[in-house]
Design a protein around this motif. Structure first.
Motif, PDB file in Angstrom:
ATOM      1  N   ALA A  10       1.678   9.599  -5.604  1.00 47.25           N
ATOM      2  CA  ALA A  10       1.796  10.744  -5.401  1.00 47.25           C
ATOM      3  C   ALA A  10       2.727  11.534  -6.818  1.00 47.25           C
ATOM      4  O   ALA A  10       2.779  13.011  -6.422  1.00 47.25           O
ATOM      5  CB  ALA A  10       2.969  11.355  -3.813  1.00 47.25           C
ATOM      6  N   MET A  11       3.398  10.575  -7.341  1.00 44.89           N
ATOM      7  CA  MET A  11       4.510  11.117  -8.121  1.00 44.89           C
ATOM      8  C   MET A  11       2.955  11.324  -9.767  1.00 44.89           C
ATOM      9  O   MET A  11       3.749  12.783 -10.447  1.00 44.89           O
ATOM     10  CB  MET A  11       5.084   9.731  -8.787  1.00 44.89           C
ATOM     11  N   GLY A  33       3.974  16.239  -0.031  1.00 43.50           N
ATOM     12  CA  GLY A  33       5.427  17.345   0.471  1.00 43.50           C
ATOM     13  C   GLY A  33       5.041  17.662   2.735  1.00 43.50           C
ATOM     14  O   GLY A  33       5.275  19.029   1.928  1.00 43.50           O
ATOM     15  N   HIS A  34       3.850  17.229   2.906  1.00 42.62           N
ATOM     16  CA  HIS A  34       4.392  17.870   4.089  1.00 42.62           C
ATOM     17  C   HIS A  34       5.591  17.533   5.044  1.00 42.62           C
ATOM     18  O   HIS A  34       6.432  15.742   4.576  1.00 42.62           O
ATOM     19  CB  HIS A  34       2.514  16.753   5.205  1.00 42.62           C
ATOM     20  N   ALA A  55      -7.020  10.721  -2.710  1.00 43.75           N
ATOM     21  CA  ALA A  55      -6.867   9.862  -4.261  1.00 43.75           C
ATOM     22  C   ALA A  55      -5.546   8.915  -3.848  1.00 43.75           C
ATOM     23  O   ALA A  55      -5.623   8.156  -4.128  1.00 43.75           O
ATOM     24  CB  ALA A  55      -5.978  10.628  -5.907  1.00 43.75           C
ATOM     25  N   ASN A  56      -4.385   9.515  -2.902  1.00 43.82           N
ATOM     26  CA  ASN A  56      -4.027   8.401  -2.456  1.00 43.82           C
ATOM     27  C   ASN A  56      -4.017   7.611  -1.824  1.00 43.82           C
ATOM     28  O   ASN A  56      -3.926   6.139  -1.613  1.00 43.82           O
ATOM     29  CB  ASN A  56      -3.044   9.579  -1.953  1.00 43.82           C
ATOM     30  N   LEU A  57      -4.997   7.959  -1.027  1.00 44.12           N
ATOM     31  CA  LEU A  57      -5.428   6.789   0.332  1.00 44.12           C
ATOM     32  C   LEU A  57      -6.028   5.492  -0.567  1.00 44.12           C
ATOM     33  O   LEU A  57      -5.658   4.814  -0.309  1.00 44.12           O
ATOM     34  CB  LEU A  57      -6.746   7.341   1.150  1.00 44.12           C
ATOM     35  N   ILE A  58      -7.007   6.330  -1.500  1.00 50.37           N
ATOM     36  CA  ILE A  58      -8.019   5.784  -2.094  1.00 50.37           C
ATOM     37  C   ILE A  58      -6.682   3.993  -3.044  1.00 50.37           C
ATOM     38  O   ILE A  58      -7.422   3.618  -3.287  1.00 50.37           O
ATOM     39  CB  ILE A  58      -9.163   5.982  -2.926  1.00 50.37           C
ATOM     40  N   GLY A 107       0.927  -1.174   0.158  1.00 47.67           N
ATOM     41  CA  GLY A 107      -0.143  -0.419   0.315  1.00 47.67           C
ATOM     42  C   GLY A 107       0.844   1.124   0.050  1.00 47.67           C
ATOM     43  O   GLY A 107       0.643   2.132  -0.646  1.00 47.67           O
ATOM     44  N   LYS A 108       2.179   1.210   0.641  1.00 45.29           N
ATOM     45  CA  LYS A 108       2.595   2.311   1.160  1.00 45.29           C
ATOM     46  C   LYS A 108       3.826   2.650  -0.934  1.00 45.29           C
ATOM     47  O   LYS A 108       3.782   3.604  -1.324  1.00 45.29           O
ATOM     48  CB  LYS A 108       3.788   2.328   1.647  1.00 45.29           C
ATOM     49  N   ILE A 109       4.220   1.271  -1.279  1.00 44.67           N
ATOM     50  CA  ILE A 109       4.857   1.441  -2.522  1.00 44.67           C
ATOM     51  C   ILE A 109       3.734   2.373  -3.547  1.00 44.67           C
ATOM     52  O   ILE A 109       3.936   3.196  -4.345  1.00 44.67           O
ATOM     53  CB  ILE A 109       5.084  -0.269  -3.132  1.00 44.67           C
ATOM     54  N   SER A 110       2.851   1.604  -3.548  1.00 46.39           N
ATOM     55  CA  SER A 110       1.199   2.218  -4.479  1.00 46.39           C
ATOM     56  C   SER A 110       0.918   3.534  -3.753  1.00 46.39           C
ATOM     57  O   SER A 110       0.822   4.944  -4.817  1.00 46.39           O
ATOM     58  CB  SER A 110      -0.188   1.776  -4.500  1.00 46.39           C
ATOM     59  N   GLN A 111       0.925   4.540  -2.991  1.00 47.61           N
ATOM     60  CA  GLN A 111       0.625   5.991  -2.405  1.00 47.61           C
ATOM     61  C   GLN A 111       1.986   6.589  -3.026  1.00 47.61           C
ATOM     62  O   GLN A 111       2.252   7.421  -3.306  1.00 47.61           O
ATOM     63  CB  GLN A 111       1.015   6.008  -0.662  1.00 47.61           C
ATOM     64  N   VAL A 112       3.571   6.431  -3.043  1.00 48.63           N
ATOM     65  CA  VAL A 112       4.992   6.986  -3.492  1.00 48.63           C
ATOM     66  C   VAL A 112       4.220   6.891  -4.721  1.00 48.63           C
ATOM     67  O   VAL A 112       4.438   8.139  -5.756  1.00 48.63           O
ATOM     68  CB  VAL A 112       6.017   5.753  -3.144  1.00 48.63           C
ATOM     69  N   ILE A 113       4.038   5.619  -5.885  1.00 50.44           N
ATOM     70  CA  ILE A 113       3.256   5.567  -7.437  1.00 50.44           C
ATOM     71  C   ILE A 113       3.093   7.197  -7.675  1.00 50.44           C
ATOM     72  O   ILE A 113       2.909   8.083  -8.704  1.00 50.44           O
ATOM     73  CB  ILE A 113       2.852   4.803  -6.864  1.00 50.44           C
TER      74      ILE A 113
END
Length: 703
Positions: A472-473, A566-567, A481-484, A464-470
């Motif tokens: 975010a780019m 970016g936080h 959207a990142n969470l979903i 899930g975290k890897i997907s969030q990184v992708i």
């Protein structure tokens, strides 16, 4: 089981696959009616039952009820223009249905490669098969039956070595053909009719002991759970304050002790290495880093505050460890998979070319026939290598059709995209981004399945975290959207991993993959409604997040989303995040230098990164009782090993107080006894937590 996982997931973010518990309960429920059933309830039926139950039980994690859904409710106006996103009941059902199926269709094409060709171990699936075999054991059959075995002498291969051992398992004796990992040949001893009758009576006695253990453990855990409602202090004993005579206020730093039997049971199932890794994370996080951050002024707020306290400060370190280990582990799995696939293809091509060359050089048709016959003889005698033998698959009529997989994958993808558009609108997650999220989920699910098959760890949190990184780019600034997108990736990996473990169980016991496939679909469909009902009950009666249910994984998801968008990080935490991330990345590489020896020698002392992180972001009371469970499971295994070392000779056994208390269970039930007790502990609290919920809703007074 779905309610139990919802309860524990909202408490700590940890859920269980429940495959062992499902197979045990299924047998207990149907055994009294076995003479009245039109179709006998045997091992194959139990496999399908536990497959369906697992799909239902794991929906709280697969649909994000213990992570993504609460995280969406924690959004602020700075994160999302409309503030928190809170879904109604029908929206939660729709969301669950949207993410419940595509992971199942991802898994189906992977089955033949990972289970049939590469024969990945899938330890939990193998252990479940052994549990079912022990419950349904036939005195004249070996514990596990493999499709590729056609010899008259049953040979236990690597994946068939018992993880769970019952002393009433079929007896084996040395022979001259075949060998197990220790080099001892095994073949069933012939049973006379009298011996068979005796074994059947012994089987009934063994089952009565197993049922007794399950009933007692369930009752004790249930009683503790009910008492904890009327006397809440027993769920958070200030034990360390008492030990220090209140000279040190350990309670201020969240050091409580929860003597929860369900936590003990979970520790037994997790195992000692995992719980010790959690304990290490707990000590470093809550015993060292938390006071340092507080007194240095880096986290000046109350310790338990997620934003300004040290609880939220050390959360970033645990997040760094999870991401580092997941990325490195998945990279290693990817490289190994490529190497294995290349080597497997080369070996198959070599065999094919050798056969063609041999046939071309032969002028006599009988030579080719003789060649085939020689291969068969070599396979029967066990002289052909493991790589040269081809695992036999299920009959074609028991396999899922390719057309069914393709149609189902397309339909489930369209369903997910439509659900996202209906619930969140295309302004939050555009349709093309939703399709990209499913594509990313498919790729990461393949890696998750392979990691699960080799290590028994499904890295859904890291995925899930890897997907969030992708995302975010590709969609910077879109925290919702990142969470979903992360939730979609987690759902795919969870569903695919669950089904693959179950398919491994079914393959070992010769169950129909098609029946398991449809059982998974049915369980997922039903659980969309069951999990929603459970979540709404808890959120209606309790404040979530709140003191009883802090939902730590929701904070992990939200903080990760804010970070990649970016936080800024809290003061001075970045140095610690980098330090611990590098350490655990190096430890993963060190542990994996020699595949297959991860649990041998000094490698056993290397802590597990995910377990370390869980021990860090959860308070100590989550960890301590589980460590006790890990030690209990380890002690019981060693206690049973003494019996095996003496060949079960009662005269050679120690007549200690432990043998007087547990000797019968050790002799007749064996190592599986501790798993049964652990299952009773977990199910007892998970079940009676519903009773506590009702008492709370009715405002029943308590102390």
């Amino acid at each position: 089981m779905c309610f139990s996982n919802m309860y524990f997931g909202l408490q700590s973010g940890w859920i269980s696959m429940m495959s062992l518990q499902a197979s045990l309960l299924g047998y207990a429920i149907f055994k009294p009616f076995r003479d009245k059933l039109r179709t006998p309830f045997g091992p194959i039926e139990n496999v399908v039952l536990q497959t369906t139950a697992v799909a239902t039980a794991t929906m709280p994690l697969a649909a994000g009820f213990v992570g993504i859904i609460p995280a969406l409710g924690l959004l602020t106006s700075n994160d999302h223009p409309d503030g928190p996103i809170v879904l109604s009941s029908w929206q939660l059902v729709l969301w669950s249905l949207g993410v419940a199926f595509f992971g199942v269709f991802f898994a189906v094409p992977l089955r033949k490669q990972t289970i049939i060709h590469e024969k990945l171990r899938f330890p939990s699936g193998t252990a479940t098969a052994q549990m079912i075999s022990l419950l349904h054991q036939d005195p004249q059959e070996p514990i596990l039956r493999r499709r590729h075995q056609s010899s008259r002498d049953s040979v236990l291969e690597h994946e068939d070595r018992p993880l769970l051992v019952s002393s009433s398992s079929p007896t084996y004796s040395p022979t001259s053909t075949g060998s197990n990992q220790s080099g001892v040949a095994l073949t069933p001893i012939a049973h006379s009719d009298l011996h068979t009758s005796t074994r059947q009576r012994e089987g009934e006695q063994d089952w009565s002991l197993k049922l007794h253990a399950l009933t007692i453990s369930f009752s004790l855990s249930s009683a503790y759970t009910l008492l904890s409602y009327f006397f809440p202090i027993i769920y958070a004993l200030p034990l360390f304050n008492w030990l220090s005579f209140n000279l040190i206020d350990f309670a201020k730093w969240e050091w409580y002790f929860a003597p929860s039997l369900s936590y003990v049971g979970q520790g037994i199932i997790m195992g000692l290495p995992t719980t010790l890794s959690m304990l290490l994370g707990c000590v470093i996080g809550w015993g060292i880093l938390s006071p340092i951050a507080h007194y240095a002024g880096w986290a000046p707020g109350p310790v338990s505050d997620w934003k300004t306290g040290s609880k939220g400060w050390i959360l970033w370190i645990s997040l760094g460890v999870m991401v580092a280990e997941s990325v490195v582990s998945l990279a290693i799995v990817s490289v190994r998979s490529i190497i294995k696939l290349t080597a497997h293809k080369r070996a198959r091509d070599d065999v094919r070319y050798q056969r063609v060359d041999a046939d071309e050089q032969s002028s006599d048709a009988d030579t080719a026939e003789s060649h085939i016959e020689q291969e068969w003889v070599e396979e029967q005698e066990g002289t052909r290598s493991k790589d040269e033998r081809e695992e036999k698959d299920a009959p074609p009529e028991q396999l899922v059709k390719t057309s069914t997989t393709i149609i189902g994958l397309v339909a489930s993808t369209l369903l997910c995209v439509c659900v996202i558009a209906i619930l969140f609108g295309t302004d939050v997650l555009p349709i093309r981004m939703a399709i990209l999220a499913i594509a990313v989920a498919m790729f990461l699910s393949v890696l998750a399945v392979r990691a699960l098959g080799e290590t028994d760890l499904n890295p859904v949190s890291g995925i899930g975290k890897i997907s969030q990184v992708i995302f975010a780019m590709v969609m910077p600034g879109g925290i919702a959207a990142n969470l979903i997108a992360g939730g979609i990736a987690e759902a795919g990996a969870q569903q695919a991993g669950d089904l693959m473990q179950d398919l491994k169980t079914g393959h070992l016991l010769q169950a129909s993959p098609k029946a398991q496939f449809y059982g998974q679909l049915i369980g997922s469909f039903v659980s969309a409604f069951v999990a929603t009902a459970a979540y709404k009950l808890y959120t209606t009666v309790y404040t979530i997040p709140g003191p009883e249910f802090p939902v730590p994984t929701a904070h992990v998801w939200l903080d990760m989303s804010r970070l990649v968008n970016g936080h800024p990080l809290p003061p001075h935490v970045s140095e610690f995040v980098l330090f611990f991330a590098l350490i655990f990345a190096a430890l993963v590489l060190l542990k994996e230098t020699k595949p297959g020896l991860e649990h041998v020698g000094w490698r056993r002392c290397i802590p597990q990164g995910i377990a370390f992180a869980i021990g860090m972001y959860n308070p100590p009371n989550f960890t301590l009782a589980r460590v006790i469970g890990g030690f209990l499971g380890h002690w019981w295994d060693r206690y049973c090993d003494v019996l095996e070392a003496t060949d079960g000779n009662r005269n050679n056994m120690d007549s200690s107080i432990w043998d007087k208390l547990f000797g019968r269970y050790r002799r007749h039930v064996g190592k599986v006894f501790i798993i049964i007790v652990a299952s009773g502990f977990v199910l007892g609290e998970g079940t009676f937590a519903i009773v506590n919920l009702v008492l709370r809703a009715c405002n029943v007074p308590h102390f």
